[in-house]
Design a protein around this motif. Sequence first.
Motif, mmCIF file in Angstrom:
data_model
loop_
_atom_site.group_PDB
_atom_site.id
_atom_site.type_symbol
_atom_site.label_atom_id
_atom_site.label_comp_id
_atom_site.label_asym_id
_atom_site.label_seq_id
_atom_site.Cartn_x
_atom_site.Cartn_y
_atom_site.Cartn_z
ATOM 1 N N LYS A 1 6.581 56.292 97.857
ATOM 2 C CA LYS A 1 5.730 57.271 97.532
ATOM 3 C C LYS A 1 6.435 58.732 97.234
ATOM 4 C CE LYS A 1 5.298 58.789 102.416
ATOM 5 N NZ LYS A 1 4.847 58.912 103.685
ATOM 6 N N THR A 2 7.697 58.726 97.295
ATOM 7 C CA THR A 2 8.528 59.759 97.199
ATOM 8 C C THR A 2 8.810 59.772 95.715
ATOM 9 O OG1 THR A 2 10.525 58.877 97.747
ATOM 10 C CG2 THR A 2 9.439 60.049 99.436
ATOM 11 N N LYS A 3 8.767 58.681 94.958
ATOM 12 C CA LYS A 3 9.349 58.490 93.754
ATOM 13 C C LYS A 3 8.157 58.078 92.815
ATOM 14 C CE LYS A 3 13.770 57.019 94.755
ATOM 15 N NZ LYS A 3 14.848 55.854 95.265
ATOM 16 N N PRO A 4 7.502 59.177 92.252
ATOM 17 C CA PRO A 4 6.171 58.868 91.153
ATOM 18 C C PRO A 4 6.866 58.342 89.968
ATOM 19 C CG PRO A 4 6.423 61.321 91.841
ATOM 20 C CD PRO A 4 7.730 60.586 92.483
ATOM 21 N N TYR A 5 5.896 57.349 89.350
ATOM 22 C CA TYR A 5 6.344 56.788 87.938
ATOM 23 C C TYR A 5 5.410 57.347 86.971
ATOM 24 C CZ TYR A 5 2.665 53.488 89.241
ATOM 25 O OH TYR A 5 1.464 52.856 89.466
ATOM 26 N N LEU A 6 6.029 57.838 85.909
ATOM 27 C CA LEU A 6 5.348 58.287 84.806
ATOM 28 C C LEU A 6 5.067 57.241 83.707
ATOM 29 C CD1 LEU A 6 4.711 61.494 83.873
ATOM 30 C CD2 LEU A 6 6.598 61.277 82.625
ATOM 31 N N LYS A 7 3.862 57.487 83.193
ATOM 32 C CA LYS A 7 3.472 56.604 82.079
ATOM 33 C C LYS A 7 3.208 57.539 80.759
ATOM 34 C CE LYS A 7 1.540 52.605 84.016
ATOM 35 N NZ LYS A 7 0.224 51.558 84.180
ATOM 36 N N PHE A 8 3.430 57.373 79.711
ATOM 37 C CA PHE A 8 3.239 58.260 78.683
ATOM 38 C C PHE A 8 2.885 57.588 77.362
ATOM 39 C CE2 PHE A 8 7.244 58.668 76.720
ATOM 40 C CZ PHE A 8 8.119 58.306 77.758
ATOM 41 N N VAL A 9 2.261 58.153 76.385
ATOM 42 C CA VAL A 9 2.136 58.128 75.039
ATOM 43 C C VAL A 9 2.316 59.268 74.030
ATOM 44 C CG1 VAL A 9 0.410 57.139 73.357
ATOM 45 C CG2 VAL A 9 0.446 56.307 75.725
ATOM 46 N N ILE A 10 3.036 58.836 72.999
ATOM 47 C CA ILE A 10 3.075 59.737 71.840
ATOM 48 C C ILE A 10 2.615 59.130 70.646
ATOM 49 C CG2 ILE A 10 4.442 61.636 72.905
ATOM 50 C CD1 ILE A 10 6.941 60.421 71.341
ATOM 51 N N ASN B 1 7.920 39.066 79.731
ATOM 52 C CA ASN B 1 6.846 40.194 79.284
ATOM 53 C C ASN B 1 5.919 39.596 78.851
ATOM 54 O OD1 ASN B 1 6.682 40.582 76.404
ATOM 55 N ND2 ASN B 1 8.826 40.552 76.602
ATOM 56 N N LEU B 2 4.683 40.514 79.268
ATOM 57 C CA LEU B 2 3.368 40.043 78.783
ATOM 58 C C LEU B 2 3.110 39.325 77.449
ATOM 59 C CD1 LEU B 2 0.159 40.198 79.082
ATOM 60 C CD2 LEU B 2 0.163 42.587 78.414
ATOM 61 N N PHE B 3 3.610 39.998 76.258
ATOM 62 C CA PHE B 3 3.404 39.491 74.958
ATOM 63 C C PHE B 3 4.511 38.381 74.711
ATOM 64 C CE2 PHE B 3 1.678 43.912 74.952
ATOM 65 C CZ PHE B 3 0.430 43.526 74.452
ATOM 66 N N ILE C 1 -0.673 49.081 80.487
ATOM 67 C CA ILE C 1 -1.779 49.347 81.612
ATOM 68 C C ILE C 1 -1.573 48.538 82.829
ATOM 69 C CG2 ILE C 1 -3.489 50.052 80.242
ATOM 70 C CD1 ILE C 1 -4.480 46.757 79.851
ATOM 71 N N HIS C 2 -0.850 47.335 82.706
ATOM 72 C CA HIS C 2 -0.720 46.807 84.160
ATOM 73 C C HIS C 2 0.684 46.829 84.763
ATOM 74 C CE1 HIS C 2 1.724 44.378 81.286
ATOM 75 N NE2 HIS C 2 2.247 43.598 82.264
ATOM 76 N N GLU C 3 1.642 47.754 84.213
ATOM 77 C CA GLU C 3 2.941 47.996 84.701
ATOM 78 C C GLU C 3 3.039 49.087 85.693
ATOM 79 O OE1 GLU C 3 5.009 46.422 80.833
ATOM 80 O OE2 GLU C 3 5.150 48.383 81.020
ATOM 81 N N LEU D 1 8.413 49.779 84.094
ATOM 82 C CA LEU D 1 7.727 50.381 82.825
ATOM 83 C C LEU D 1 8.621 49.910 81.658
ATOM 84 C CD1 LEU D 1 6.714 54.102 84.274
ATOM 85 C CD2 LEU D 1 5.558 51.596 84.314
ATOM 86 N N ASN D 2 7.869 49.433 80.676
ATOM 87 C CA ASN D 2 8.626 49.109 79.518
ATOM 88 C C ASN D 2 8.252 49.944 78.252
ATOM 89 O OD1 ASN D 2 9.985 46.667 80.571
ATOM 90 N ND2 ASN D 2 8.129 45.573 80.569
#
Lengths: 244, 459
Positions: free
Chosen positions: B333-342, B440-442, B363-365, B371-372
């Motif tokens: 809980k002290t280590k947020p994870y960041l997902k992003f798109v550009i 991995n998923l794909f 979406i599922h990671e 995170l990949n």
Amino acid sequence: MKFTISKALMTVLILTGGILFANVQDTSSVLKKMDDVMYSPKDMTGINRIVLIDKNGKEEIREAIMQQKGTDKRMFRFTAPASQSGIAVLSLPNDVMYLYLPAFGKERRISTSVKSQNFAGTDFSYDDMGAETFSNEYTSKLLRTEANVFVLELRPKGRSDYSKIIVNVNKNNYYPELMEFYDKGNKKSKEAKYTFIKIGKYWNASEIEMTDLKKNHTTKMQMSNVKYDTGLTDDDFTVRKLKR
Amino acid sequence: MKRTNILLLLFLLVVVTGIASAQNENNLKISGELLTDERLLLNEKNDWAWNENRLTLQLDKRITDNSKFYSEVWLRNIGLPKITQSSDLYNKGIIDPYNIEIREAYIQLYGVLTKNLDVSIGRQRIVWGTADKLNPTDNLNPLDLEDILDFGRRRGSDAINLNYYIKNDFSLQGFFIPFFRPANMPVGIFSNALNSTMELPQGMILKEFSDTLLMPGYNLGESSTAGLKFKGFAKGVDFSASYVWGYDGLPFVTKNTFIPVDTLGGTNINSQLSFARTHIIGADLATSIAGIGFWAEAAAFIPENDVIMTNDLSAFYPMSPIPVTQDSLILDKTKPYLKFVIGCDYNFANGSYLNLQYMHGFIHERGNDNLNDYFFLRYEMNFAGGKLKVAPIGGGFIVTDWNNIKDNYALVYMPEIVYKATINSEISLSTVIFNGNGDNLFANLKDYNMFMFKLKYSF
């Protein structure tokens, strides 16, 4: 003798300059008057029937409700055919455009590169559909005067898909009757024929027939149920309204 | 007298015509589409991979000038018959699987209490984010993963949604979803696509596996999701900042109980799964520079509590006075994870279109270490006045370990041809080719290369 020649030359130069100045002034005032005819209503609402005609004469019809305020705010909402119903485009000042696709349920900012593309499969580009005044975007030159029209040559002041536009402006009422669009290679690429009718105090382009000469494809935009100056406000041209 | 009657008749006619015209405008509008979606595996036998015939009905009714009703319903034949015994032949639902789904059904009220406030109540899709289909900030509705290739699909939620508009360029959105509903998982050949593999200790053989899913209690504190979003436009940039107090819709394994069943290492495993309450802080922007459309979107996921997976091995040590367990920290809980798109897109003068996106975290990671990186590209060309759309380049490149790309990558190639057969119908032909190495998923889908046919008719 020398003095006489110089004086004569001076007179010619002054006269030529005066004529040129008068010409520039006249054409820009003609263009300004054309803009006034096309964009003088404070706002407009109407039903736009779009008829697409391919080279074999086959027609496809689309319908949209169009709202416009001033020269830089426009909302275009398709009502037919079913495959496009609900799709809406909002154009705002400074090339800000949003597209609403009901299937995605959200608005999407459109990149300005879309301006050079055809609008919704018509022969009008997004740029052609824009409401920016011609006098702001083009410099003008009088090519000739015919029985009923002034023939002006318009050259873009900034970036444009066209190298020039030749426009026939009605001498009495200052609406355009014909526009010929030339591509960057100076070849005529498109032609628009205008039919204007007077609604109240304004002239309305009841039909614009745009032909893409390269594709041999024509689009007729027919306006009906046109209402002017109904008091549309800036609130009517927002993303909130786009999504309704 | 006659004159009075005629005037009265005219008046009535005008009134009746007026009412009729008003009723026409307020009539229930029915529209929708028919979608036929058939997919065939490119394997030796050309097994059918997907069969869906979907009738989407959209009901739209303006109630008053300031209110409307909207609903979207799916009526579907989906899947292939799974007939294994003669009694199945008596069950039409097995022979010809179908379902009905209310995707959305809500009332929207404009200008409630103040002219600046719009309220929607009912089942609705609340779409967030500026990126294209893959939106890290779009977390309000549960994921609909039924069709794993339909990225970003979500179901509607029963919600109250308030939008307050501050002048024209700014708005504040608040919403409340009283009941938590988890994501629904892939079906058909994709049913195991999101299942992670379980590594058993040496000598242990899995005999039976079962699981127990712990749902949050259905009360105000436990099952609710709520959030806020501030959205604005300034200097040519659309932007927003958001906060969601919700759940991760995919469950975590929080406990595995190992029970030996024989002396040869045979073991039964019962897994306990639960959902993690999560705070999500998001931001996005979109703009256009030199004709190119740009967007960026990011979301920081902060679990409310540590997510711990406990392996209970007590059954192997019956004499132990205390439970024998091993704990692993899944999310800190002290280590947020960041997902992003550009991403960016561009429309070429000849009508073609290019779209590029880079995504960190699919979406599922979940969790920083999982995170990949995903690179997506699509190039479309239009022909015959837009009647024919060809996307010769479309797909993605995925890297799961930059230090060893060769063994940890995936390639997805999805070319497509769309033909607009009539003004309201289009036919789409496409293929999906998966390739890659690693877990991995794909890359895991590389045995499912397929050909897809879709027909869509709008009415």
